[in-house]
Design a protein around this motif. Structure first.
Motif, mmCIF file in Angstrom:
data_model
loop_
_atom_site.group_PDB
_atom_site.id
_atom_site.type_symbol
_atom_site.label_atom_id
_atom_site.label_comp_id
_atom_site.label_asym_id
_atom_site.label_seq_id
_atom_site.Cartn_x
_atom_site.Cartn_y
_atom_site.Cartn_z
ATOM 1 N N GLY A 50 1.136 4.060 -3.084
ATOM 2 C CA GLY A 50 0.920 5.476 -2.814
ATOM 3 C C GLY A 50 2.074 6.330 -3.292
ATOM 4 O O GLY A 50 1.874 7.404 -3.872
ATOM 5 N N LYS B 289 0.836 -1.196 0.000
ATOM 6 C CA LYS B 289 0.000 0.000 0.000
ATOM 7 C C LYS B 289 0.879 1.258 0.000
ATOM 8 O O LYS B 289 0.603 2.222 -0.717
ATOM 9 C CB LYS B 289 -0.919 -0.021 1.228
ATOM 10 C CG LYS B 289 -1.996 1.010 1.207
ATOM 11 C CD LYS B 289 -2.935 0.818 2.382
ATOM 12 C CE LYS B 289 -4.091 1.781 2.305
ATOM 13 N NZ LYS B 289 -5.022 1.611 3.416
ATOM 14 N N SER B 290 1.951 1.245 0.765
ATOM 15 C CA SER B 290 2.866 2.378 0.821
ATOM 16 C C SER B 290 3.556 2.573 -0.528
ATOM 17 O O SER B 290 3.682 3.701 -1.007
ATOM 18 C CB SER B 290 3.910 2.147 1.915
ATOM 19 O OG SER B 290 4.869 3.169 1.878
#
Length: 78
Positions: free
Chosen positions: A14, A10-11
């Motif tokens: 992003g 997820k990081s």
């Protein structure tokens, strides 16, 4: 099976989206800055072309063969 999303993935996603957004914003900004300059160059060329067409061929002209923007730029009139 684990239903929780992986925090590392997820990081990373992003960060990738932020890089794409930053590049898009940079390219848009550069294009917007260039547009007024292109408009002024086009107007100068159109005005010089119109002035060259209005001048008679025999009158004080040494380069009466072609009236294009390229030839006007090369002759220093633009």
């Amino acid at each position: 099976m684990n239903s929780e999303p992986d925090p590392n993935r997820k990081s990373w996603t992003g960060q990738a989206l932020m890089v794409v957004a930053a590049l898009t914003a940079l390219l848009w900004f550069l294009q917007v800055r260039r547009a007024p300059v292109q408009l002024l160059e086009r107007r100068d060329c159109e005005n010089a072309y119109a002035a060259a067409r209005r001048q008679p061929l025999g009158a004080t002209r040494t380069d009466s063969l072609a009236f294009t923007c390229g030839t006007l730029r090369r002759s220093g009139r633009l």
